[in-house]
Design a protein around this motif. Structure first.
Motif, PDB file in Angstrom:
ATOM      1  N   ASN A  66      -7.564  -7.197   5.935  1.00 55.39           N
ATOM      2  CA  ASN A  66      -6.322  -6.424   5.885  1.00 55.39           C
ATOM      3  C   ASN A  66      -5.123  -7.264   6.300  1.00 55.39           C
ATOM      4  N   GLU A  67      -5.326  -8.139   7.284  1.00 54.10           N
ATOM      5  CA  GLU A  67      -4.231  -9.007   7.718  1.00 54.10           C
ATOM      6  C   GLU A  67      -3.840  -9.992   6.622  1.00 54.10           C
ATOM      7  N   ASN A  98      -1.800  -8.051   4.100  1.00 53.82           N
ATOM      8  CA  ASN A  98      -0.592  -7.405   4.595  1.00 53.82           C
ATOM      9  C   ASN A  98       0.634  -8.248   4.276  1.00 53.82           C
ATOM     10  N   THR A  99       1.717  -7.586   3.947  1.00 49.08           N
ATOM     11  CA  THR A  99       2.944  -8.312   3.597  1.00 49.08           C
ATOM     12  C   THR A  99       3.518  -9.064   4.792  1.00 49.08           C
ATOM     13  N   GLN A 100       3.117  -8.669   6.013  1.00 49.17           N
ATOM     14  CA  GLN A 100       3.594  -9.343   7.212  1.00 49.17           C
ATOM     15  C   GLN A 100       2.577 -10.350   7.750  1.00 49.17           C
ATOM     16  N   LYS A 101       1.625 -10.722   6.908  1.00 48.74           N
ATOM     17  CA  LYS A 101       0.544 -11.575   7.391  1.00 48.74           C
ATOM     18  C   LYS A 101       1.032 -12.933   7.885  1.00 48.74           C
TER      19      LYS A 101
END
Length: 333
Positions: free
Chosen positions: A52-53, A56-59
Motif C-alpha cells: 500500500n505504501e 500510495n501517492t505520498q509514498k
C-alpha cells in the motif's frame, strides 16, 4: 533466505533438483491445503502495508533503513514472484546488480524500492522468455544490500533461482538394457561399458529427480505463497526398507546386474517413498514437508548368513531431502 538459496544451489548442482513447471501450467493428482501460521500472518500484514505504501501517492515521503529495505525487497520479491511449490527439472541461478539512492541519514525511499521491484519483475520476464524452455518460473530469490563507495548509493545484489522445463515421470528403464546395481559399473550388456560409467543407482537417482509435474503432489496454499523455512533429510537403505534394492549372494564379490523390468519395479516405488507419509510406507516426515530431491549411494559389504556361509550383500541407500514450509496469504490485487 540467504542460507536457503545456497542450499538449493548446492543440491541442484549435485543431484539435479527436482522438477518441472509453474503450477498454473500443471495439474497435480494430489493437493493439500493448509492455513497460514501466526508468523505467516505477521509477514502477510507487513507486506500488505508495504504494498500500500508503494502504491500510495505520498509514498515518496516514506523512508526505510538499509536493513529494513533489504528485508522488504526480498520478502516481497519471493512472496509475489517465487513459486517454490511448483515443479521443474532444471535449476539455474541468475545474478544481477542494481543501485538504490540513500539520503544523508542512510535511509532509502519506498518510491525507489517500488522502482527496483518493478525492474526485478521485468528482469524475471526477460530471463524466462530468453531461456528457450516452454515452461519457466522463479523458485526463490536472494537479496543483499551493500553500501557502495559513493555514500549516496547502495548496491543491490540479487540472485534468483529459476526452474525450467519438464520431463516424463518416471522415465522407465529400457527393457532391453541391463544395468549393474552400482559402483558406477555401467551397463552389464555392454563389454566394456561405455562412458559415462553410470549404474542402476545413478539411473534411479536421475529418474527420481526428473519426474513429470502432472503426476507429482505439491503443497498448496490456495491463493497464497509457499515460504520454505527449513530443509530436512532422511536416510534409509534396502537393508531396512523392502521398497529399496537389497540382496545377498553367497560366494565371492560379483556385482549383480539386471534388465530394465527389474529396475522399473524399484522406480515405481518412488511415488510411495517420496510422497507418502510414514504411516503409508513412505518417507515424508509430516504434512508440512514436500519432496525436494534424493541422493542414491550403492554399497557392497561382506556378510555371513545365519548358517555361517560367506557372501556379500549389495544394496542402495536413499538420502532424501524435504523442505518444510508455511503458507503466506496472497497479497491483494
Amino acid at each position: 533466505m540467504k542460507k536457503l538459496l545456497l542450499a538449493l544451489i548446492i543440491i541442484g548442482s549435485t543431484v539435479a533438483l527436482f522438477y518441472g513447471c509453474k503450477k498454473d501450467n500443471v495439474e497435480s493428482s494430489v493437493e493439500t491445503t493448509f492455513e497460514m501460521s501466526e508468523n505467516g500472518k505477521i509477514i502477510y500484514n507487513k507486506l500488505v502495508k508495504f504494498k500500500n505504501e508503494m502504491e500510495n501517492t505520498q509514498k515518496s515521503e516514506t523512508l526505510m533503513s538499509i536493513d529494513s529495505a533489504q528485508w522488504y525487497i526480498e520478502a516481497y520479491y519471493n512472496v509475489t514472484s517465487g513459486y517454490p511449490d511448483s515443479l521443474y527439472s532444471k535449476f539455474e541461478v541468475d545474478s544481477a546488480i542494481y543501485t538504490l539512492h540513500v539520503d544523508e541519514n542512510s535511509m532509502i525511499a519506498v518510491s525507489d524500492m517500488a522502482t527496483l521491484i518493478s525492474d526485478l519483475e521485468s528482469h524475471l520476464t526477460t530471463v524466462i522468455g530468453e531461456s528457450g524452455f516452454e515452461f519457466g518460473h522463479m523458485v526463490v530469490g536472494d537479496v543483499n544490500l551493500s553500501v557502495a563507495s559513493k555514500s549516496s548509493e547502495v548496491k543491490v545484489f540479487v540472485s534468483t533461482g529459476f526452474g525450467f522445463g519438464e520431463r516424463p515421470m518416471y522415465t522407465p528403464f529400457p527393457l532391453d538394457e541391463c544395468w549393474f546395481y552400482g559402483m558406477t559399473a555401467g551397463r552389464c550388456d555392454l563389454t566394456p561399458p561405455t562412458p559415462p560409467y553410470e549404474d542402476a543407482g545413478d539411473q534411479l537417482e536421475w529418474r527420481f529427480n526428473s519426474p513429470n509435474p502432472i503426476n507429482i503432489p505439491y503443497p498448496s496454499c490456495g491463493n497464497g505463497s509457499v515460504k520454505i523455512i527449513e530443509t530436512l533429510s532422511h536416510s534409509t537403505s534396502g537393508e531396512d526398507n523392502s521398497l529399496i534394492y537389497y540382496e545377498w549372494y553367497p560366494g565371492p564379490k560379483d556385482y549383480p546386474g539386471y534388465e530394465g523390468a527389474y529396475w522399473n519395479d524399484f522406480l515405481n516405488n518412488g511415488t510411495t517413498l517420496f510422497y507418502g507419509n510414514e504411516q503409508s510406507g513412505g518417507l515424508v516426515p509430516d504434512d508440512h514437508c514436500f519432496f525436494t530431491s534424493v541422493d542414491i549411494t550403492t554399497y557392497c559389504s561382506d556378510k555371513k548368513d545365519i548358517n555361517g556361509i560367506d557372501g556379500f550383500e549389495y544394496y542402495h541407500r536413499y538420502n532424501t531431502f524435504y523442505s518444510v514450509y508455511e503458507c503466506i496469504a496472497g497479497l491483494p490485487d
